[in-house]
Design a protein around this motif. Sequence first.
Motif, PDB file in Angstrom:
ATOM      1  N   LYS A  72       0.828  -1.215   0.000  1.00  0.00           N
ATOM      2  CA  LYS A  72       0.000   0.000   0.000  1.00  0.00           C
ATOM      3  C   LYS A  72       0.863   1.265   0.000  1.00  0.00           C
ATOM      4  O   LYS A  72       0.672   2.164  -0.821  1.00  0.00           O
ATOM      5  N   THR A  73       1.807   1.329   0.945  1.00  0.00           N
ATOM      6  CA  THR A  73       2.647   2.528   1.024  1.00  0.00           C
ATOM      7  C   THR A  73       3.507   2.667  -0.229  1.00  0.00           C
ATOM      8  O   THR A  73       3.736   3.785  -0.719  1.00  0.00           O
ATOM      9  N   THR A  74       3.951   1.545  -0.759  1.00  0.00           N
ATOM     10  CA  THR A  74       4.736   1.582  -2.003  1.00  0.00           C
ATOM     11  C   THR A  74       3.903   2.220  -3.117  1.00  0.00           C
ATOM     12  O   THR A  74       4.400   3.076  -3.868  1.00  0.00           O
ATOM     13  N   PRO A 110       0.936  11.459   5.660  1.00  0.00           N
ATOM     14  CA  PRO A 110       1.734  10.235   5.797  1.00  0.00           C
ATOM     15  C   PRO A 110       1.326   9.438   7.033  1.00  0.00           C
ATOM     16  O   PRO A 110       0.636   9.958   7.910  1.00  0.00           O
ATOM     17  N   GLU A 111       1.774   8.199   7.088  1.00  0.00           N
ATOM     18  CA  GLU A 111       1.525   7.386   8.277  1.00  0.00           C
ATOM     19  C   GLU A 111       2.370   7.965   9.413  1.00  0.00           C
ATOM     20  O   GLU A 111       3.577   8.109   9.269  1.00  0.00           O
ATOM     21  N   GLY A 112       1.733   8.328  10.525  1.00  0.00           N
ATOM     22  CA  GLY A 112       2.461   8.920  11.643  1.00  0.00           C
ATOM     23  C   GLY A 112       3.163  10.198  11.225  1.00  0.00           C
ATOM     24  O   GLY A 112       4.399  10.257  11.173  1.00  0.00           O
ATOM     25  N   MET A 186      -3.947   9.493   1.870  1.00  0.00           N
ATOM     26  CA  MET A 186      -3.783   9.277   3.315  1.00  0.00           C
ATOM     27  C   MET A 186      -3.280   7.864   3.557  1.00  0.00           C
ATOM     28  O   MET A 186      -3.852   6.905   3.038  1.00  0.00           O
ATOM     29  N   ASP A 187      -2.235   7.749   4.374  1.00  0.00           N
ATOM     30  CA  ASP A 187      -1.665   6.442   4.675  1.00  0.00           C
ATOM     31  C   ASP A 187      -1.992   6.074   6.118  1.00  0.00           C
ATOM     32  O   ASP A 187      -1.504   6.721   7.038  1.00  0.00           O
ATOM     33  N   GLU A 188      -2.806   5.069   6.295  1.00  0.00           N
ATOM     34  CA  GLU A 188      -3.202   4.565   7.618  1.00  0.00           C
ATOM     35  C   GLU A 188      -3.636   5.714   8.543  1.00  0.00           C
ATOM     36  O   GLU A 188      -3.084   5.872   9.641  1.00  0.00           O
ATOM     37  N   PRO A 189      -4.623   6.513   8.127  1.00  0.00           N
ATOM     38  CA  PRO A 189      -4.942   7.704   8.916  1.00  0.00           C
ATOM     39  C   PRO A 189      -5.509   7.432  10.302  1.00  0.00           C
ATOM     40  O   PRO A 189      -5.461   8.302  11.160  1.00  0.00           O
TER      41      PRO A 189
HETATM   42 MG    MG Z   1       2.167   1.037   4.834  1.00  0.00          MG
END
Ligand code: MG
Length: 332
Positions: A72-74, A110-112, A186-189
């Motif tokens: 997912k992040t990729t 981003p995530e965190g 949004m990554d893992e919001p």
């Molecule tokens: Mg990820």
Amino acid sequence: MFCVRGLRVWRVCSDPESSGRCPNIALAIETQNLNKTYGVDSDGTAVGLLDLSLSVEEGQIFGLVGPNGSGKTTTLKLLLGLIFPTSGSAKVLGYPMGSPDYKERIGFVPEGPYFYDHLNAVELLAFYGGLFGLSGKELGTRTQELLELVGMWTRRHIRVRNYSRGMLQRVGVAQALLNDPDLVFMDEPTAGLDPSAQMQIRDVIFQIRERGKTVFLCSHLLKEMEPLANNIAILNRGKLVITGPMETVLSGEQDFYRLTAEHVDQSLADKVGAMAETAENAAGVFRAKFGTQTAALEAAGVLDAGGALVTGLQPDRRSLEEVFIAAVKGEQ
Ligand SMILES: [Mg+2]
Ligand SMILES: Nc1ncnc2c1ncn2[C@@H]1O[C@H](COP(=O)(O)OP(=O)(O)O)[C@@H](O)[C@H]1O
């Protein structure tokens, strides 16, 4: 409409006239055979993102889901132009992936998220607003509007170092909206947030869509994505497993209708059970499954006439978790 690409990749389109292709709708994102390989796994399979082809229509919440490490992040980093693909191509807002032309029209949480921790929310947005050329009255108005949107206006003087995870995430969302983007990534919001903070972030995501924007959301929390996304894509070990409208993906290949009733005596249960695909009458509750809505409605009429209390009649839906587990069966 339902068609199979390769062994396990399904592209589901709700339009029966579409012959497997979704109709011509403006696309915010389109990827074609996108690959980013980092190396190979101990069992020899490539690691990263493998052959991703998907499209995201404008104005929707699109959910990219899958377990940790599924790519997912990729995918996000590729679409943001932060990393380069091994092969394949993509368009974002009509421009080739990575080109500077769409950068000012996108936002990213981003995530965190990490921010300078000596700033408060107003100073933080002033800093990022400056990067977009915002200043003066325009910056002040935008700052207030966004901090109100994410529920941080009354706490605008608190410094980042004293934030909870939920506050950090909310300010992250405000920061991503500063440039009034058309497309927000949004990554893992909501990962790591308590239920009420998760709900607040979900509300903000709905509001972003109500403002006509497209939201591309990555999450490993399948349950959470279910009520949120209009369309989803499920990744597993870098590969696309299913993509399509949430309703279609959850309803599966076969539609069923579930009927429940109470106060059903055994002779009535036998009579209605004979009309159903499956039926049981246990612990005071009669449950039956029907292949068509007409059959379910007819059975409900028989139950009603027989003095039973019909308590529910609804299409059968699988949960996103069930869809995922069925789709990757045998792979993990
Ligand atoms: Mg990820
Ligand atoms: N920079 C990198 N170098 C090597 N492997 C990576 C790198 N980034 C991600 N990976 C690997 O690629 C796979 C997909 O990672 P990622 O896209 O972060 O997944 P997700 O966001 O779904 O958790 C994982 O196996 C991860 O370990």
